[in-house]
Design an enzyme around this catalytic site. Sequence first.
Site, PDB file in Angstrom:
ATOM      1  CE  LYS A 128      26.024 -20.748 -55.182  1.00  0.00           C
ATOM      2  NZ  LYS A 128      25.701 -20.765 -56.615  1.00  0.00           N
ATOM      3  CB  CYS A 171      20.880 -17.580 -56.093  1.00  0.00           C
ATOM      4  SG  CYS A 171      19.876 -18.855 -56.810  1.00  0.00           S
TER       5      CYS A 171
HETATM    6  N1  SAJ Z   1      19.547  -8.403 -61.619  1.00  0.00           N
HETATM    7  C1  SAJ Z   1      19.503  -6.999 -61.707  1.00  0.00           C
HETATM    8  N2  SAJ Z   1      20.438  -6.364 -62.464  1.00  0.00           N
HETATM    9  C2  SAJ Z   1      21.408  -7.049 -63.144  1.00  0.00           C
HETATM   10  C3  SAJ Z   1      21.451  -8.477 -63.038  1.00  0.00           C
HETATM   11  C4  SAJ Z   1      20.507  -9.127 -62.269  1.00  0.00           C
HETATM   12  O1  SAJ Z   1      18.639  -6.341 -61.121  1.00  0.00           O
HETATM   13  O2  SAJ Z   1      22.217  -6.425 -63.833  1.00  0.00           O
HETATM   14  C5  SAJ Z   1      18.547  -9.091 -60.789  1.00  0.00           C
HETATM   15  C6  SAJ Z   1      17.672 -10.043 -61.586  1.00  0.00           C
HETATM   16  O3  SAJ Z   1      16.578  -9.360 -62.149  1.00  0.00           O
HETATM   17  C7  SAJ Z   1      17.229 -11.012 -60.512  1.00  0.00           C
HETATM   18  C8  SAJ Z   1      18.423 -11.078 -59.577  1.00  0.00           C
HETATM   19  O4  SAJ Z   1      19.223  -9.930 -59.860  1.00  0.00           O
HETATM   20  O5  SAJ Z   1      16.125 -10.502 -59.800  1.00  0.00           O
HETATM   21  C9  SAJ Z   1      19.288 -12.338 -59.727  1.00  0.00           C
HETATM   22  O6  SAJ Z   1      19.367 -12.668 -61.075  1.00  0.00           O
HETATM   23  P1  SAJ Z   1      20.769 -13.195 -61.711  1.00  0.00           P
HETATM   24  O7  SAJ Z   1      20.617 -13.280 -63.159  1.00  0.00           O
HETATM   25  O8  SAJ Z   1      21.854 -12.354 -61.188  1.00  0.00           O
HETATM   26  O9  SAJ Z   1      21.097 -14.608 -61.102  1.00  0.00           O
HETATM   27  P2  SAJ Z   1      20.355 -15.941 -60.667  1.00  0.00           P
HETATM   28  O10 SAJ Z   1      19.859 -15.754 -59.292  1.00  0.00           O
HETATM   29  O11 SAJ Z   1      19.424 -16.448 -61.699  1.00  0.00           O
HETATM   30  O12 SAJ Z   1      21.659 -16.901 -60.664  1.00  0.00           O
HETATM   31  C10 SAJ Z   1      22.759 -16.545 -59.865  1.00  0.00           C
HETATM   32  C11 SAJ Z   1      24.032 -16.719 -60.698  1.00  0.00           C
HETATM   33  N3  SAJ Z   1      25.168 -16.234 -59.931  1.00  0.00           N
HETATM   34  C12 SAJ Z   1      25.983 -15.282 -60.485  1.00  0.00           C
HETATM   35  O13 SAJ Z   1      25.733 -14.774 -61.569  1.00  0.00           O
HETATM   36  C13 SAJ Z   1      27.173 -14.879 -59.670  1.00  0.00           C
HETATM   37  C14 SAJ Z   1      24.231 -18.191 -61.008  1.00  0.00           C
HETATM   38  O14 SAJ Z   1      25.477 -18.384 -61.666  1.00  0.00           O
HETATM   39  C15 SAJ Z   1      24.197 -19.010 -59.726  1.00  0.00           C
HETATM   40  O15 SAJ Z   1      24.379 -20.396 -59.968  1.00  0.00           O
HETATM   41  C16 SAJ Z   1      22.859 -18.795 -59.058  1.00  0.00           C
HETATM   42  O16 SAJ Z   1      22.769 -17.402 -58.709  1.00  0.00           O
HETATM   43  C17 SAJ Z   1      22.785 -19.654 -57.820  1.00  0.00           C
HETATM   44  O17 SAJ Z   1      22.090 -20.691 -57.895  1.00  0.00           O
HETATM   45  O18 SAJ Z   1      23.462 -19.340 -56.840  1.00  0.00           O
END
Ligand code: SAJ
Length: 402
Positions: free
Chosen positions: A202, A256
């Site tokens: 995780k 997360c």
């Molecule tokens: N972000 C960027 N650039 C990107 C992708 C995301 O700046 O290319 C930023 C987003 O704006 C946000 C942050 O990263 O601020 C996190 O967003 P996210 O879409 O990456 O993920 P979360 O936090 O909504 O969900 C993540 C997911 N983990 C992965 O993709 C590895 C989800 O599958 C998990 O279940 C979740 O964390 C969790 O609960 O751990």
Amino acid sequence: MKACFMGLGYIGLPTAIIAAKEGGIEIVGVDINPSVVEQTNAGHLHIIEPGVEAMLQEVVSNGKLHASVKPEVSDAYFMVVPTPFKGNHEPDVSYVEAATRAVIPLLKEGDLYVIESTSPVGTTEMMAEIIFSERPELKGKIYIAYCPERVLPGNVIYELVNNDRVIGGLDEASTKKAQEFYSRFVKGTLHSTNARTAEMCKLTENSSRDVQIAFANELSLICDKAGINVWELINLANKHPRVNILQPGCGVGGHCIAVDPYFITADFPAESKIIATAREINNYKAFWCAEKVKNAMLEFELKNNRKPVVAMMGLAFKPNIDDLRESPAKNIVAKVMQGANNADILVVEPCVKEHKVFKLTDYKAAYEKADIVVMLTAHDQFKTLPYDNNKVILDFCGIYKK
Ligand code: SAJ
């Protein structure tokens, strides 16, 4: 079969509902917040997740699920409580421990105990020690496993059922027992491993994403200095069949990706250099964006002999959701307002109706009025706004890719 879910938050409640609805399992959902218990028993969803409230009403009305502030004797117990970190980025497993201690008196031979909360490596073993120190007669008689979730907020129900899951028991019999439970409602593949590997899996998933985002954010800083359009650069680099660079943003938010890497760096400080540096880069990006806005405001005032109207577009931590928890956009708005000395700062967040701190302005009206437009969260609505060359546009999240 009766299961007790400790924690009715963003993950615990939807999982309890799906287990009740699809798994044919009687569920008691436990939360320390009496209002959460009351709302849940009334069929009201206290979290924002599309499509879940109807399911909650179904399982509450047919008696498959009820909520309580206290755990009840069950055959399986799931710890789905928060695991924040303390001020010094040290993981805090006190909620997992408290939930575990609450169920210890109820445990009996043949029961299953599972931790779902994101936890530092070794937490499952630590909880087993606590259980057996209180109930030595249960040693070897109950099943103990770790099973993290990986659902994407906003798509929880689909992903809870269809994502593969990793199940790590303290022994093979525990892994098997946990798999039997999850197979009742999970259509994704259930992958067996041990508890430590499942805990680290995780943390690895989210740390890998944080590192990838940090790479994109670092590129954005370099391109800003090099006079290169980072969006164009990444788009071109990704034409390579084996390159997949993510998108720069104004920082990394949520509970997360911005939290879990610290569970590794806290335990392995000497080894986790890239993971630690990625956290620093992603945190620094928000400061960098705030400075950019302040400089643009100063430049505008020097050039036009008046203070600018600034539209700060977005408070949510990621596009098209209304979750503002740990949002870099929110922190940037606060920093810009601190140094605004009566410039007119318009705050925009189309995914929420109102905010207790910021007065919100409609996104079209703010865009029209603004001299400086700061794109912080890539909400779909913002992509409908035409690029106006008469405005100063700071696009930190790729709305225009300019
Ligand atoms: N972000 C960027 N650039 C990107 C992708 C995301 O700046 O290319 C930023 C987003 O704006 C946000 C942050 O990263 O601020 C996190 O967003 P996210 O879409 O990456 O993920 P979360 O936090 O909504 O969900 C993540 C997911 N983990 C992965 O993709 C590895 C989800 O599958 C998990 O279940 C979740 O964390 C969790 O609960 O751990």
